[in-house]
Structures are given as structure tokens and as C-alpha cells.
Design a protein around this motif. Structure first.
Motif, PDB file in Angstrom:
ATOM      1  N   VAL A 364       7.427  -5.358   1.677  1.00  0.00           N
ATOM      2  CA  VAL A 364       6.493  -4.231   1.587  1.00  0.00           C
ATOM      3  C   VAL A 364       5.052  -4.723   1.636  1.00  0.00           C
ATOM      4  CG1 VAL A 364       5.850  -2.196   0.243  1.00  0.00           C
ATOM      5  CG2 VAL A 364       8.211  -3.019   0.202  1.00  0.00           C
ATOM      6  N   HIS A 367       3.994  -5.679   5.302  1.00  0.00           N
ATOM      7  CA  HIS A 367       3.734  -4.506   6.134  1.00  0.00           C
ATOM      8  C   HIS A 367       2.439  -3.813   5.709  1.00  0.00           C
ATOM      9  CE1 HIS A 367       7.346  -4.206   8.680  1.00  0.00           C
ATOM     10  NE2 HIS A 367       7.962  -4.808   7.677  1.00  0.00           N
ATOM     11  N   THR A 368       2.173  -3.793   4.409  1.00  0.00           N
ATOM     12  CA  THR A 368       0.945  -3.149   3.923  1.00  0.00           C
ATOM     13  C   THR A 368      -0.300  -3.892   4.387  1.00  0.00           C
ATOM     14  OG1 THR A 368       2.085  -2.291   1.962  1.00  0.00           O
ATOM     15  CG2 THR A 368      -0.324  -2.465   1.858  1.00  0.00           C
ATOM     16  N   VAL A 461      -6.267  -3.695  -3.663  1.00  0.00           N
ATOM     17  CA  VAL A 461      -4.854  -3.733  -3.304  1.00  0.00           C
ATOM     18  C   VAL A 461      -4.130  -4.567  -4.357  1.00  0.00           C
ATOM     19  CG1 VAL A 461      -3.177  -4.312  -1.517  1.00  0.00           C
ATOM     20  CG2 VAL A 461      -5.499  -3.600  -0.869  1.00  0.00           C
ATOM     21  N   SER A 463      -0.676  -6.123  -5.741  1.00  0.00           N
ATOM     22  CA  SER A 463       0.725  -6.478  -5.506  1.00  0.00           C
ATOM     23  C   SER A 463       1.451  -6.435  -6.850  1.00  0.00           C
ATOM     24  CB  SER A 463       0.824  -7.875  -4.890  1.00  0.00           C
ATOM     25  OG  SER A 463       2.181  -8.288  -4.810  1.00  0.00           O
ATOM     26  N   ILE A 507       2.687   2.433  -2.656  1.00  0.00           N
ATOM     27  CA  ILE A 507       3.572   2.166  -1.518  1.00  0.00           C
ATOM     28  C   ILE A 507       4.846   1.519  -2.042  1.00  0.00           C
ATOM     29  CG2 ILE A 507       3.839   0.942   0.673  1.00  0.00           C
ATOM     30  CD1 ILE A 507       0.815   1.033   0.996  1.00  0.00           C
ATOM     31  N   SER A 510       8.343  -0.058   3.050  1.00  0.00           N
ATOM     32  CA  SER A 510       7.576  -0.532   4.204  1.00  0.00           C
ATOM     33  C   SER A 510       7.310   0.582   5.206  1.00  0.00           C
ATOM     34  CB  SER A 510       8.329  -1.677   4.890  1.00  0.00           C
ATOM     35  OG  SER A 510       8.422  -2.792   4.054  1.00  0.00           O
ATOM     36  N   ALA A 513       4.073   2.342   4.641  1.00  0.00           N
ATOM     37  CA  ALA A 513       2.853   1.553   4.486  1.00  0.00           C
ATOM     38  C   ALA A 513       1.723   2.036   5.384  1.00  0.00           C
ATOM     39  CB  ALA A 513       3.143   0.078   4.752  1.00  0.00           C
ATOM     40  N   VAL A 517      -1.729   3.595   3.850  1.00  0.00           N
ATOM     41  CA  VAL A 517      -2.917   2.750   4.031  1.00  0.00           C
ATOM     42  C   VAL A 517      -4.011   3.514   4.752  1.00  0.00           C
ATOM     43  CG1 VAL A 517      -3.802   0.771   5.328  1.00  0.00           C
ATOM     44  CG2 VAL A 517      -1.792   0.506   3.878  1.00  0.00           C
ATOM     45  N   ILE A 529      -4.655   0.687  -4.024  1.00  0.00           N
ATOM     46  CA  ILE A 529      -3.336   0.764  -3.389  1.00  0.00           C
ATOM     47  C   ILE A 529      -2.374  -0.108  -4.176  1.00  0.00           C
ATOM     48  CG2 ILE A 529      -2.006   0.413  -1.289  1.00  0.00           C
ATOM     49  CD1 ILE A 529      -4.659   0.538   0.278  1.00  0.00           C
ATOM     50  N   VAL A 531       1.154  -1.784  -4.427  1.00  0.00           N
ATOM     51  CA  VAL A 531       2.231  -2.176  -3.518  1.00  0.00           C
ATOM     52  C   VAL A 531       3.399  -2.701  -4.347  1.00  0.00           C
ATOM     53  CG1 VAL A 531       2.875  -3.571  -1.526  1.00  0.00           C
ATOM     54  CG2 VAL A 531       0.497  -2.827  -1.816  1.00  0.00           C
TER      55      VAL A 531
END
Length: 546
Positions: A364, A367-368, A461, A463, A507, A510, A513, A517, A529, A531
């Protein structure tokens, strides 16, 4: 005409080109805060933690080339800011830490929160001073700025006793001592070119000592002239175009076998703007010493850093830009073999290549970040916290000198969001993307409210893999299937962002994404965001090191 010492300190900062400081207020320097009240030429950024204030000041220093300034109170405030002292020393960044101190009659008496800054941060500070009388204010401040920026840049601290800040002093122009910068000569350039003309497999290593646009333009011109492969040190990926065929790659904590093989065969290594520490030298392995040494040219403005780890056939005390300018004036081309340049391109592709068609569906994060890279502006400013997630950023984004990259070269967590704040303040018209892990965000992510308060153009962003991922990776390598102390219980980061007043996006798959985004990148004001990442996902699934 007289004014308070506090006003003299502000005048000194402005005279040295400073226009911003990051601070958590303290009662010990109220007079300094008051002196900034009506100033239109100076921006005081109120932060939520001294650690993030210090990291933001360091990022600002990287962007401006001037000393970053952080203001903190004594005791707890100073120690909270200590991470900035460490990072500035590790990464050779000029930083001035202004610390409120107890009144002069109580100095040395163990008053509440009193510390001896010089002793407390011994081994990290370049210099520690104190304005213990009104007449010394201008001299102490001038010395602080000069010391922070000279030789190997780094942190200095100035203690500000509370009572001295309100004392009156004769108004006079602020003192600016200036900094003497070593510059290479044409003779130096000629000697380097002589070595280059005899080398068929050279590599140029570029550090972060100079980050200006002019330097980057001149560096490109020199590389075109010499036709020499270029590697950059950790977190300096923006110093040279990643699409140039002579791009070697970034030298970071996890060295690829492709890079190791390339450096082992180099017959000349020229390093400019780097102290050549363990990461820049791939674990003190290159330039090779011993019975089969590699020819090495070391260019750095501080002579104490040359010859410290490696024997240099040609040591040159100079700034990186001074050397590049001298080399351009000298002229001349290199004798690099075409086979060597082909090896460089192959190594760069193995170490930094990214094949979108190979990205597995459950990656994921991959892809993000690919979706973000497709939409990002060409001159976007990127900040990275410390963690495995940054590998996706470094390999997916093809950075150029139009970008700015702000990361923690020494691996300090909590850098991403404060650096993003500094970048968005310094470049309000540019897109700023801050990439952080869940652990790093929960250290200094509270500064998101600073971005909301200032209405900054910042995209964060996060993770979210529920883990201190880098440590977990090492843990799995040394103690397989025995995860201990690295799992994290996390909040919903998107909802947390909304509670701060920012836009929040999440998100989970995937397939979602690209659409999410696009919404986040077009949102007004700060946005986050989240993820949902797999803690066992590795960037190597899309790129196998050979």
C-alpha cells in the motif's frame, strides 16, 4: 540612547541575516519575547515541544545556509532541545541555542532548573557563552554566529540570565564578526585535474556542506566538463539530478552490493563538502587504505576533518563551492572510460531503480508514494523522518536540484513534521511533503497544530505499520520470530489530524491510493494521509539488490 539587552540580542540576530526563530516560551526569557513583540522583520514560531523546535531550526538552517535559532528555557527546556544539539553536531549544521538562565545573583547556587550548559552538552557544542553583563551582549552574540558557521558548522549555546535581559545598554550597530571561508586556488584545481586525467574509473562524492542553487548549477557544469560519476551523501539526494546518466546514487545506512562493488573498483575518489564519516565512506571502507590504497582527494573547509579517517593524496582546505568554481575556471576534461559510465548506470539502476509494474498489490505504501510522485510539483520540498518507509521515497522520487530534501542524516526520529513546518514557512508558495512513520509522528507530530495555526501548505504522509519498523527489521534479522518491544498501539492518524483542524485521509488498500492521494494533494491547508502499511513489507520486493 539606551535600550534593553533583549533588544540588542534581536538586533544582533537580524544583523546576521536571521529572520526566524523557533521557541517554546519560558519565564526566564520573557524580556526577549517582549523584544520581539512589535518586530516586523523577525518571525517567532511558537512550537509545542523544544525538541521539535530545535529540529525545525535545523531544517531552516539547511534551507537558508544561515544558523538556525531555537529559544528554550533552562533545565527541562534545554534538555528537551538537546536532540537538536546532537543533530546539528552530527550533520554539521549551524545552530544557535538561546537558553534562558537564572538571575546572575543565583548563578552557581543550584537554583531551580539551573544548568551549566557547557558542561551539560560537553562534546557536542562548538562553544558555550553567557551574556552575564549588558556590555558584552553584542560581542557574545557576534561570536556565537561566527563560531556556529565557521570551519565545520555546528551548535553553539548562549545563556541569557533573566535579569541581564532587562538591563539597559547604549544603542549601537550590532557587531558582525563574519566568517572566513577557505577557497581552493587554481593550483589546487590543476592538481586535481592532473589526477583526474590519469583516472579511468573516478567517482565524485558530494556532501551537504553547500546546498545553494548556485552551487548546484556550478556542480552540474563541472560534472558536464569532467564527465565524472557523482554520488551524494546520505539525505543529499537533491544535490544532483537523479536522471543524469552519471548519477551513482545516495550513500545511506544500508549499502547496496552494487555500490560496494562500484567503489571497490574506483581508481580515484574525490570528496567535496563531506567529512567522510562512516555512512559517507560505506562503513569506513572507502577510499581503501592499506596495501592497495585508492587515490583520494578530500576537499573540506575544516582542516581538522581532513586526514582524520583517511590518508588523502591531495588534501584541499576549501568550501565545496569554492573548489567547484576554481575547477571551472581551470577548465579541462576527464578521461572516464565508457565502460565505467555503463557500470555506473547499471549500479544506480540496481540500487535506486523502481519498476512500478512489479509493485505487489499489498504494498500500500509503494502505491501511495508512486501516486504522490506522479502529482508532486517539480520543485516540491520533501522531508523524511527516520525509518524504513523512507526507502520508498528515495527510490520512487527522481529528485533534481529543483527539489529540496530535508532528512535526518544521523537517524534522529521525529524530524519529519518539524522539518515540514520549517520548509512550509520558508517557502509558502511551494508544495511541501513530509514523510513520517507512525513512531516518528507520535514523537513530534503535535506540531501539526502549528501548521494549522499558520495555515501552511503541508502534506504529511504517515506510514502506519504498528511498529518501530527499522528496529523490527534488525530484530527479525538477529532474533527471527521473536518480536519484542517494537510493536506500537496507534491512534487513527487521519481522525487525529481532523481533531487538530487539518484534513485527514486514510488509505487501506492499494486500489484506493491514486484517488485518495489526488483528493489530499488538492486539499486546502494542512492535510495528513494515513497509509495502512504491512510491517513485514520490504521495498526489496520491487527491487532486488544483486
Amino acid at each position: 540612547m539606551t535600550y534593553r539587552v533583549a533588544e540588542a540580542i534581536v538586533d544582533s540576530m537580524v544583523a546576521h541575516g536571521a529572520d526566524r526563530a523557533f521557541s517554546v516560551p519560558g519565564e526566564s526569557f520573557l524580556a526577549l519575547l517582549d523584544a520581539l513583540h512589535a518586530r516586523r522583520d523577525f518571525d517567532l514560531v511558537t512550537c509545542r515541544h523544544e525538541g521539535s523546535a530545535a529540529l525545525a531550526a535545523i531544517a531552516d538552517a539547511k534551507l537558508t545556509g544561515r544558523a538556525g535559532i531555537v529559544m528554550a528555557s533552562r533545565g527541562p527546556g534545554a534538555f528537551n532541545a538537546a536532540i537538536g544539539v546532537h543533530v546539528a553536531a552530527e550533520e554539521a549544521v549551524p545552530l544557535i541555542l538561546l537558553i534562558g538562565q537564572v538571575e546572575t545573583p543565583n548563578l552557581g547556587r543550584g537554583a531551580v532548573q539551573e544548568i551549566d550548559t557547557g558542561k551539560a552538552f560537553s562534546g557536542l557544542l562548538k562553544w558555550s557563552g553567557r551574556i552575564d553583563k549588558a556590555a558584552s551582549a553584542a560581542e557574545v552574540m557576534a561570536r556565537a554566529f561566527a563560531t556556529a558557521a565557521s570551519g565545520t558548522p555546528g551548535p553553539v549555546a548562549v545563556e541569557l540570565p533573566e535579569d541581564v535581559l532587562t538591563e539597559l545598554v547604549e544603542r549601537q550597530p550590532a557587531r558582525v564578526h563574519g566568517v572566513a571561508l577557505a577557497e581552493a586556488t587554481l593550483e589546487d584545481a590543476a592538481r586535481v585535474h592532473d589526477l583526474l586525467s590519469k583516472a579511468s574509473r573516478p567517482i565524485l562524492i558530494v556532501g551537504g556542506e553547500c546546498r545553494t542553487d548556485d552551487f548546484r548549477n556550478d556542480l552540474q557544469a563541472l560534472v558536464d566538463q569532467w564527465n565524472i560519476p557523482v554520488a551524494v551523501t546520505n539525505k543529499n539526494q537533491d544535490q544532483f539530478s537523479n536522471t543524469d546518466p552519471r548519477w551513482v546514487g545516495q550513500l545511506s545506512f544500508f549499502t547496496s552490493p552494487a555500490h560496494t562493488a562500484l567503489f571497490s573498483e574506483a581508481d580515484l575518489i574525490v570528496a567535496i563538502g563531506s567529512r567522510m564519516g562512516d555512512v559517507s565512506s560505506l562503513g569506513f571502507a572507502f577510499p581503501r587504505q592499506g596495501t592497495n590504497p585508492q587515490k583520494f582527494v578530500h576537499v573540506y573547509p575544516d582542516p581538522s576533518m581532513i586526514g582524520r579517517h583517511f590518508s588523502a593524496e591531495l588534501p584541499i582546505v576549501s568550501t565545496a563551492h569554492g573548489f567547484v568554481r576554481a575547477a571551472l575556471r581551470h577548465g579541462g576534461s576527464g578521461a572516464v572510460s565508457s565502460q565505467w559510465l555503463e557500470r555506473v548506470r547499471a549500479a544506480a539502476d540496481r540500487a535506486h531503480g523502481w519498476q512500478p509494474q512489479n509493485v505487489v498489490a499489498n504494498d500500500v505504501l509503494g502505491h501511495t508514494i508512486m501516486a504522490i510522485a506522479r502529482l508532486a510539483q517539480n520543485d516540491a520540498v520533501l522531508t523524511t523522518d527516520s525509518g524504513n518507509f523512507a526507502a520508498w521515497v528515495h527510490r520512487i522520487f527522481k529528485m533534481t536540484p529543483a527539489n529540496r530534501l530535508l532528512g535526518s542524516a544521523c537517524g534522529a526520529m521525529g524530524t519529519g513534521v518539524p522539518a515540514g513546518i520549517a520548509a512550509a514557512l520558508r517557502h509558502p508558495g511551494r508544495e511541501v511533503l513530509a514523510f513520517v512513520g507512525d513512531g516518528g509522528f507520535l514523537m513530534n507530530g503535535n506540531e501539526l497544530i502549528t501548521a494549522v495555526d499558520r495555515g501552511l501548505n503541508l502534506r504529511v504522509v504517515v506510514s502506519n505499520n504498528g511498529s518501530y519498523g527499522t528496529i523490527r527489521t534488525h530484530q527479525q534479522r538477529h532474533f527471527p520470530h521473536r518480536v519484542s518491544g517494537t510493536d506500537l498501539a496507534n491512534p487513527g492518524f487521519a481522525k487525529l489530524a481532523e481533531a487538530f483542524g487539518a484534513r485527514g485521509f486514510r488509505i487501506e488498500h492499494s486500489r484506493d491510493a491514486a484517488g485518495i492521494v489526488e483528493q489530499a494533494m488538492s486539499a486546502e491547508g494542512p492535510a495528513l494521509i494515513e497509509v495502512c502499511s504491512d510491517p513485514d513489507m520490504s521495498v526489496e520486493r520491487s527491487l532486488k539488490w544483486e
